[in-house]
Design a protein around this motif. Structure first.
Motif, PDB file in Angstrom:
ATOM      1  N   VAL A  32      30.402  83.543  18.616  1.00  0.00           N
ATOM      2  CA  VAL A  32      30.134  83.934  20.004  1.00  0.00           C
ATOM      3  C   VAL A  32      29.414  82.801  20.733  1.00  0.00           C
ATOM      4  O   VAL A  32      29.759  82.438  21.863  1.00  0.00           O
ATOM      5  CB  VAL A  32      29.282  85.220  20.058  1.00  0.00           C
ATOM      6  N   VAL A  33      28.411  82.215  20.079  1.00  0.00           N
ATOM      7  CA  VAL A  33      27.663  81.121  20.689  1.00  0.00           C
ATOM      8  C   VAL A  33      28.552  79.900  20.884  1.00  0.00           C
ATOM      9  O   VAL A  33      28.557  79.273  21.955  1.00  0.00           O
ATOM     10  CB  VAL A  33      26.438  80.759  19.822  1.00  0.00           C
ATOM     11  N   GLN A  34      29.328  79.544  19.879  1.00  0.00           N
ATOM     12  CA  GLN A  34      30.208  78.381  19.965  1.00  0.00           C
ATOM     13  C   GLN A  34      31.211  78.533  21.109  1.00  0.00           C
ATOM     14  O   GLN A  34      31.449  77.588  21.876  1.00  0.00           O
ATOM     15  CB  GLN A  34      30.944  78.173  18.642  1.00  0.00           C
ATOM     16  N   GLU A  35      31.795  79.716  21.242  1.00  0.00           N
ATOM     17  CA  GLU A  35      32.769  79.946  22.307  1.00  0.00           C
ATOM     18  C   GLU A  35      32.103  79.855  23.681  1.00  0.00           C
ATOM     19  O   GLU A  35      32.696  79.326  24.634  1.00  0.00           O
ATOM     20  CB  GLU A  35      33.435  81.309  22.125  1.00  0.00           C
ATOM     21  N   THR A  36      30.890  80.350  23.781  1.00  0.00           N
ATOM     22  CA  THR A  36      30.169  80.276  25.053  1.00  0.00           C
ATOM     23  C   THR A  36      29.896  78.832  25.438  1.00  0.00           C
ATOM     24  O   THR A  36      30.115  78.426  26.586  1.00  0.00           O
ATOM     25  CB  THR A  36      28.839  81.054  24.961  1.00  0.00           C
TER      26      THR A  36
END
Length: 316
Positions: free
Chosen positions: A192-196
């Motif tokens: 989730v963090v990487q995609e953000t």
């Protein structure tokens, strides 16, 4: 073609949700609503939290008498101990139930699309072929934005591999749920963090500067005045988001922003609804109090999370 639909939805979402970052990017467990939680703008957030998204739409089309009858049936189900009152605990439990129901029904809907061989599992190839179809054979040469489609495929595969805990590239229902709703699973939080970061980090340096942070929310037209909320967001970036004060958001700071710990949004919504509708301030709600505040309730997820239908066939 699912691929075209997927891309169209991404474009529409980007255009429709040009809102402050805390409303656009923050991942809540089992989102209560996509609407802003601001009573000054109306009660649609509360409506979808109490009723659920689909049932909220149904309520909007009912006559006042039909709305009251339907709400009475729902309240009867929320009032588990049958004492004639809806307590905070009962309301909190109901909203959590609607959250779980929404996720289950969302997974059910997609499961039918992707389990092409009907074996009760979804292989990566099934997902890939259903989503991207014959474009794969042409390596996306037939689409206008080839790089975007390739990036989407890479991103989907990475998320699928992360969700696939046993590494066989065949998703069980639980693994597919993690793929569709990564914010619900601790082991998916890094994705989730990487995609953000990838979405916002336009210069691809692996971190987010103030211009990228604001640019994700607001791109002014020629001569357009900067809204007040943009000034507020710049202050939030400097004072709260950028914890180490280096001028950037790194992965840990993005995680603190978009995955806000153990905040219980169902609990907060239950407290909010009681505060708004508890006329005699005894800390619990009666059907009469709820009916007197029908506008608030008709805008909450209590009444319809995930297409809830208030009848004897809808099990808790």
């Amino acid at each position: 073609m699912l691929l075209k639909t997927l891309v169209s939805l991404c474009v529409l979402a980007a255009a429709a949700f040009a809102v402050p970052a805390q409303e656009k990017r923050v991942h809540h467990h089992g989102d209560l609503s996509e609407r802003p939680h601001d009573d000054a703008q109306g009660f649609q957030y509360d409506h979808e939290a109490f009723l659920g998204k689909e049932e909220a739409k149904t309520f909007d089309q009912l006559t006042p008498e039909e709305s009251k009858d339907k709400l009475a049936k729902i309240v009867e189900r929320i009032d588990v101990d049958g004492d004639g009152y809806v307590s905070h605990a009962e309301l909190h439990s109901w909203i959590r139930h609607r959250q779980r129901r929404y996720i289950q029904e969302n997974v059910d809907k997609h499961w039918k699309e992707y389990d092409s061989n009907g074996d009760g599992k979804i292989a990566w190839d099934e997902y890939k072929n259903t989503t991207y179809g014959y474009y794969l054979g042409e390596e996306f040469d037939d689409v206008d934005d080839k790089a975007t489609y390739k990036s989407m495929l890479t991103r989907d595969e990475r998320r699928f591999r992360t969700a696939d805990r046993d590494g066989d590239m065949i998703a069980t229902r639980e693994e597919f749920t993690a793929f569709l709703h990564p914010e619900e699973y601790d082991y998916m939080k890094d994705v989730v963090v990487q995609e953000t970061v990838e979405d916002i980090d336009k210069n691809a340096d692996g971190k987010i500067n103030i211009d990228e942070y604001i640019g994700d929310m607001f791109t002014p037209e020629d001569g357009e005045r900067e809204p007040d909320w943009v000034t507020t967001e710049k202050k939030h970036f400097a004072e709260f988001r950028d914890a180490n004060k280096d001028g950037y958001l790194d992965a840990a700071e993005v995680a603190d922003w978009v995955l806000p710990g153990e905040v219980d949004h169902a609990d907060n919504e239950a407290k909010h609804l009681i505060h708004e509708t508890d006329t005699d301030k005894d800390g619990r709600l009666t059907l009469s109090e709820l009916l007197d505040n029908l506008d608030s309730i008709k805008s909450s997820t209590i009444t319809d999370y995930g297409g809830m239908r208030a009848d004897e066939h809808d099990e808790l």
